[in-house]
Design a protein around this motif. Structure first.
Motif, mmCIF file in Angstrom:
data_model
loop_
_atom_site.group_PDB
_atom_site.id
_atom_site.type_symbol
_atom_site.label_atom_id
_atom_site.label_comp_id
_atom_site.label_asym_id
_atom_site.label_seq_id
_atom_site.Cartn_x
_atom_site.Cartn_y
_atom_site.Cartn_z
ATOM 1 N N GLN A 88 -0.669 5.655 5.410
ATOM 2 C CA GLN A 88 0.292 6.730 5.638
ATOM 3 C C GLN A 88 -0.194 7.641 6.758
ATOM 4 O OE1 GLN A 88 0.564 8.605 1.784
ATOM 5 N NE2 GLN A 88 1.431 6.798 0.816
ATOM 6 N N LEU A 89 0.718 8.036 7.643
ATOM 7 C CA LEU A 89 0.427 8.971 8.726
ATOM 8 C C LEU A 89 1.198 10.261 8.478
ATOM 9 C CD1 LEU A 89 0.643 6.718 11.929
ATOM 10 C CD2 LEU A 89 -1.341 7.209 10.519
ATOM 11 N N GLU A 90 0.467 11.349 8.281
ATOM 12 C CA GLU A 90 1.098 12.645 8.033
ATOM 13 C C GLU A 90 0.837 13.593 9.202
ATOM 14 O OE1 GLU A 90 0.807 16.561 5.132
ATOM 15 O OE2 GLU A 90 -0.545 14.870 4.823
ATOM 16 N N GLN A 161 4.689 8.997 5.703
ATOM 17 C CA GLN A 161 3.612 9.790 5.134
ATOM 18 C C GLN A 161 3.603 9.832 3.617
ATOM 19 O OE1 GLN A 161 4.967 13.387 7.251
ATOM 20 N NE2 GLN A 161 4.960 14.428 5.286
ATOM 21 N N GLY A 162 4.739 9.748 2.963
ATOM 22 C CA GLY A 162 4.765 9.722 1.501
ATOM 23 C C GLY A 162 4.275 10.989 0.826
ATOM 24 N N ALA A 163 4.080 12.072 1.575
ATOM 25 C CA ALA A 163 3.605 13.333 1.005
ATOM 26 C C ALA A 163 3.897 14.432 2.012
ATOM 27 C CB ALA A 163 2.104 13.278 0.709
ATOM 28 N N GLY A 164 3.739 15.676 1.607
ATOM 29 C CA GLY A 164 3.895 16.775 2.552
ATOM 30 C C GLY A 164 4.975 17.752 2.154
ATOM 31 N N ILE A 165 5.313 18.642 3.078
ATOM 32 C CA ILE A 165 6.261 19.722 2.822
ATOM 33 C C ILE A 165 7.691 19.218 3.005
ATOM 34 C CG2 ILE A 165 7.044 22.002 3.586
ATOM 35 C CD1 ILE A 165 4.236 22.499 4.650
ATOM 36 N N SER A 166 8.565 19.614 2.089
ATOM 37 C CA SER A 166 9.992 19.359 2.242
ATOM 38 C C SER A 166 10.711 20.679 1.988
ATOM 39 C CB SER A 166 10.465 18.294 1.253
ATOM 40 O OG SER A 166 11.834 18.021 1.416
ATOM 41 N N ASN A 179 7.325 12.615 8.707
ATOM 42 C CA ASN A 179 7.357 11.194 9.015
ATOM 43 C C ASN A 179 7.770 10.441 7.759
ATOM 44 O OD1 ASN A 179 6.983 8.623 10.044
ATOM 45 N ND2 ASN A 179 4.776 8.636 9.704
ATOM 46 N N GLY A 180 9.040 10.488 7.427
ATOM 47 C CA GLY A 180 9.539 9.863 6.210
ATOM 48 C C GLY A 180 9.658 10.866 5.082
ATOM 49 N N ILE A 181 10.237 10.421 3.972
ATOM 50 C CA ILE A 181 10.449 11.278 2.802
ATOM 51 C C ILE A 181 9.105 11.605 2.154
ATOM 52 C CG2 ILE A 181 11.579 11.439 0.548
ATOM 53 C CD1 ILE A 181 13.638 9.410 1.604
ATOM 54 N N PRO A 182 8.827 12.900 1.856
ATOM 55 C CA PRO A 182 7.537 13.258 1.244
ATOM 56 C C PRO A 182 7.490 12.925 -0.245
ATOM 57 C CG PRO A 182 8.856 15.217 1.558
ATOM 58 C CD PRO A 182 9.625 14.087 2.183
ATOM 59 N N SER A 183 7.487 11.655 -0.558
ATOM 60 C CA SER A 183 7.424 11.180 -1.934
ATOM 61 C C SER A 183 6.436 10.023 -2.002
ATOM 62 C CB SER A 183 8.796 10.693 -2.401
ATOM 63 O OG SER A 183 8.682 9.861 -3.543
ATOM 64 N N PRO A 184 5.568 9.974 -3.027
ATOM 65 C CA PRO A 184 4.594 8.877 -3.107
ATOM 66 C C PRO A 184 5.241 7.504 -3.235
ATOM 67 C CG PRO A 184 4.615 10.164 -5.137
ATOM 68 C CD PRO A 184 5.419 10.931 -4.131
ATOM 69 N N ILE A 236 -2.994 14.876 12.989
ATOM 70 C CA ILE A 236 -2.429 13.768 12.207
ATOM 71 C C ILE A 236 -3.442 13.370 11.140
ATOM 72 C CG2 ILE A 236 -1.618 11.381 12.231
ATOM 73 C CD1 ILE A 236 0.280 13.193 13.689
ATOM 74 N N ARG A 237 -2.998 13.365 9.888
ATOM 75 C CA ARG A 237 -3.863 12.911 8.795
ATOM 76 C C ARG A 237 -3.494 11.473 8.419
ATOM 77 N NH1 ARG A 237 -3.052 16.770 4.875
ATOM 78 N NH2 ARG A 237 -4.741 18.014 5.772
ATOM 79 N N VAL A 238 -4.484 10.595 8.369
ATOM 80 C CA VAL A 238 -4.280 9.189 8.006
ATOM 81 C C VAL A 238 -4.801 8.987 6.592
ATOM 82 C CG1 VAL A 238 -4.709 6.793 8.633
ATOM 83 C CG2 VAL A 238 -4.599 8.540 10.428
ATOM 84 N N ARG A 239 -3.959 8.425 5.732
ATOM 85 C CA ARG A 239 -4.355 8.169 4.343
ATOM 86 C C ARG A 239 -4.354 6.672 4.049
ATOM 87 N NH1 ARG A 239 -1.366 12.875 3.356
ATOM 88 N NH2 ARG A 239 0.544 11.628 3.225
ATOM 89 N N LEU A 240 -5.382 6.220 3.371
ATOM 90 C CA LEU A 240 -5.455 4.869 2.816
ATOM 91 C C LEU A 240 -5.305 5.009 1.305
ATOM 92 C CD1 LEU A 240 -8.551 3.540 4.827
ATOM 93 C CD2 LEU A 240 -6.133 3.431 5.484
ATOM 94 N N VAL A 241 -4.144 4.627 0.810
ATOM 95 C CA VAL A 241 -3.817 4.860 -0.606
ATOM 96 C C VAL A 241 -3.952 3.564 -1.385
ATOM 97 C CG1 VAL A 241 -2.052 5.673 -2.199
ATOM 98 C CG2 VAL A 241 -2.225 6.688 0.076
#
Length: 249
Positions: A88-90, A161-166, A179-184, A236-241
């Motif tokens: 994910q890229l946030e 990103q799958g997370a973040g402010i909405s 970058n996409g809907i902030p939902s896991p 930019i925060r990169v996550r490996l989930v």
């Protein structure tokens, strides 16, 4: 007398060993990079642990920037492993600083640096709020490698990103772009996980194909005009989930 109920394990497709619930958790490894307007150089996420300079900049990586135990070019520490199911890229923030301030910092100061939520941006002359997300998503190629072998690649937009402010607002001046809907549940999911073993190098490369932003980018901060008296950038925060195995700490 204590009853020994045994160790609960499950078999994961694409992984050769049973997974023990006592050793693995569903979590993420994350790392942050800095990009600036007109950048064309590649930046590498997961290179540098806490206390190291942020890739693409000079400020020191903190706990909000990364949680990897050591730099990814050395691999995970002994006792750590990861099964990555999503990358994910946030876009964390946009920043503007005066030229006299030598680098971006985590904390803002009213006269020298300001940060805000990411805006879409683009070259539409009718759009006056500035922003870099549109440029970043369409111009940046990403490649994730483990032991120098490509495990995933594509344009930045492929990694929501799958997370973040909405935010929902009623004022025309309010904008928060994601970058996409902030939902896991809305991150990109792999059918088979990417296995990261101890002492095996891993890195996510972000490579702008042409300069990010251009002369039409608006300096929204009021600190300068965006070209000569201020510098525009973004984190930019990169996550490996996925499933993470950590030693007892």
């Amino acid at each position: 007398m204590a009853v020994n109920t045994g160790t609960l394990t499950v078999k994961i497709p694409g992984f050769p060993q049973p997974i023990s619930f006592a050793d693995w958790t569903h979590d993420n490894l994350y790392h942050t990079v800095e990009l600036q307007r007109l950048d064309t150089n590649e930046v590498q996420a997961f290179i540098g642990a806490q206390g190291s300079p942020i890739p693409g900049g000079t400020r020191v990586l903190t706990e909000v920037d990364t949680n990897i135990p050591r730099s990814g070019d050395n691999g995970l520490s002994e006792g750590w492993e990861a099964l990555v199911y999503s990358i994910q890229l946030e876009p964390v923030r946009e920043m503007s600083r005066v030229v006299a301030q030598a680098n971006f910092t985590l904390e803002d100061t009213a006269a020298a640096q300001l940060s805000r939520p990411v805006h879409v941006g683009g070259s539409d002359p009718a759009y006056l709020s500035g922003g870099i997300l549109f440029d970043f998503l369409r111009k940046t190629y990403c490649k994730f490698t483990v032991n120098q072998k490509v495990k995933s690649e594509g344009p930045a937009v492929n990694y929501p990103q799958g997370a973040g402010i909405s935010v929902f607002g009623t004022t025309t001046d309010l904008e928060v772009a994601n970058n996409g809907i902030p939902s896991p549940r809305d991150g990109r999911a792999f059918v088979l996980p990417v296995w990261i073993q101890p002492n095996i190098a891993f890195v996510m490369k972000l490579r702008p194909q042409v300069a990010l932003g251009d002369a039409t980018v608006v300096d929204w901060s009021g600190l300068g005009n965006g070209t000569t008296t201020s510098v525009l950038g973004f984190d930019i925060r990169v996550r490996l989930v996925g499933l993470i195995k950590r030693p007892v700490q």
